[in-house]
Scaffold this motif. Structure first.
Motif, short mmCIF file in Angstrom:
data_model
loop_
_atom_site.label_atom_id
_atom_site.label_comp_id
_atom_site.label_asym_id
_atom_site.label_seq_id
_atom_site.Cartn_x
_atom_site.Cartn_y
_atom_site.Cartn_z
N THR A 21 56.52 43.70 46.33
CA THR A 21 57.90 44.14 46.54
C THR A 21 58.25 44.05 48.01
O THR A 21 57.38 44.12 48.88
CB THR A 21 58.10 45.60 46.06
N ARG A 26 62.85 45.22 46.28
CA ARG A 26 63.02 44.10 45.35
C ARG A 26 61.70 43.40 45.13
O ARG A 26 60.91 43.26 46.05
CB ARG A 26 64.03 43.08 45.89
N THR A 30 62.64 38.54 42.13
CA THR A 30 64.09 38.77 42.28
C THR A 30 64.61 38.08 43.53
O THR A 30 65.68 37.49 43.52
CB THR A 30 64.39 40.27 42.33
N ASP A 34 67.46 35.19 43.62
CA ASP A 34 68.64 35.26 44.48
C ASP A 34 68.77 34.01 45.33
O ASP A 34 69.87 33.48 45.53
CB ASP A 34 68.59 36.51 45.37
N TYR A 61 72.27 39.33 46.44
CA TYR A 61 71.34 40.46 46.37
C TYR A 61 71.32 40.95 44.93
O TYR A 61 72.32 41.49 44.44
CB TYR A 61 71.75 41.57 47.32
N GLN A 62 70.22 40.74 44.24
CA GLN A 62 70.05 41.13 42.85
C GLN A 62 71.16 40.60 41.95
O GLN A 62 71.70 41.31 41.11
CB GLN A 62 69.90 42.64 42.72
N GLU A 64 74.16 39.85 42.75
CA GLU A 64 75.49 40.16 43.27
C GLU A 64 75.79 39.24 44.44
O GLU A 64 75.10 39.27 45.45
CB GLU A 64 75.56 41.62 43.70
#
Length: 101
Positions: A21, A26, A30, A34, A61-62, A64
């Motif tokens: 992570t 994150r 992920t 992105d 970001y995730q 978005e």
């Protein structure tokens, strides 16, 4: 090293990084997703707008997406937003584009 050894090594590395992570919480997978989303959006914008895409930043970001920068018209803004909206993995779009003719 044989081909099978390379495959096993590659899968081991992938498994290791998918469990890691970031300081922001994150998972590495992920972060990679992105990056893929941002790359797809930037690629499609470059195909569509050519050099007009230089002033547009795409941050993800995730899932978005935040679009920031300058566009030359409302039509161009709509085209940029449509590209982002049609990109797989996008869950939300933050439009910070400014129209500067």
């Amino acid at each position: 090293m044989s081909r099978a050894s390379w495959v096993i090594f590659g899968l081991s590395v992938l498994l290791f990084f998918s469990a890691c992570t970031t300081p922001g919480g994150r998972k590495a997978a992920t972060v990679c997703q992105d990056l893929v989303i941002a790359g797809r959006i930037k690629g499609r914008l470059t195909e569509m707008l050519g050099s007009g895409v230089i002033g547009i930043d795409v941050d993800v970001y995730q899932g978005e997406v935040t679009l920031q920068g300058r566009v030359q018209s409302p039509n161009m803004e709509n085209r940029v937003l449509a590209v982002a909206a049609r990109t797989p993995g996008v869950v939300k779009i933050n439009n910070l584009l400014r129209i500067i003719p």
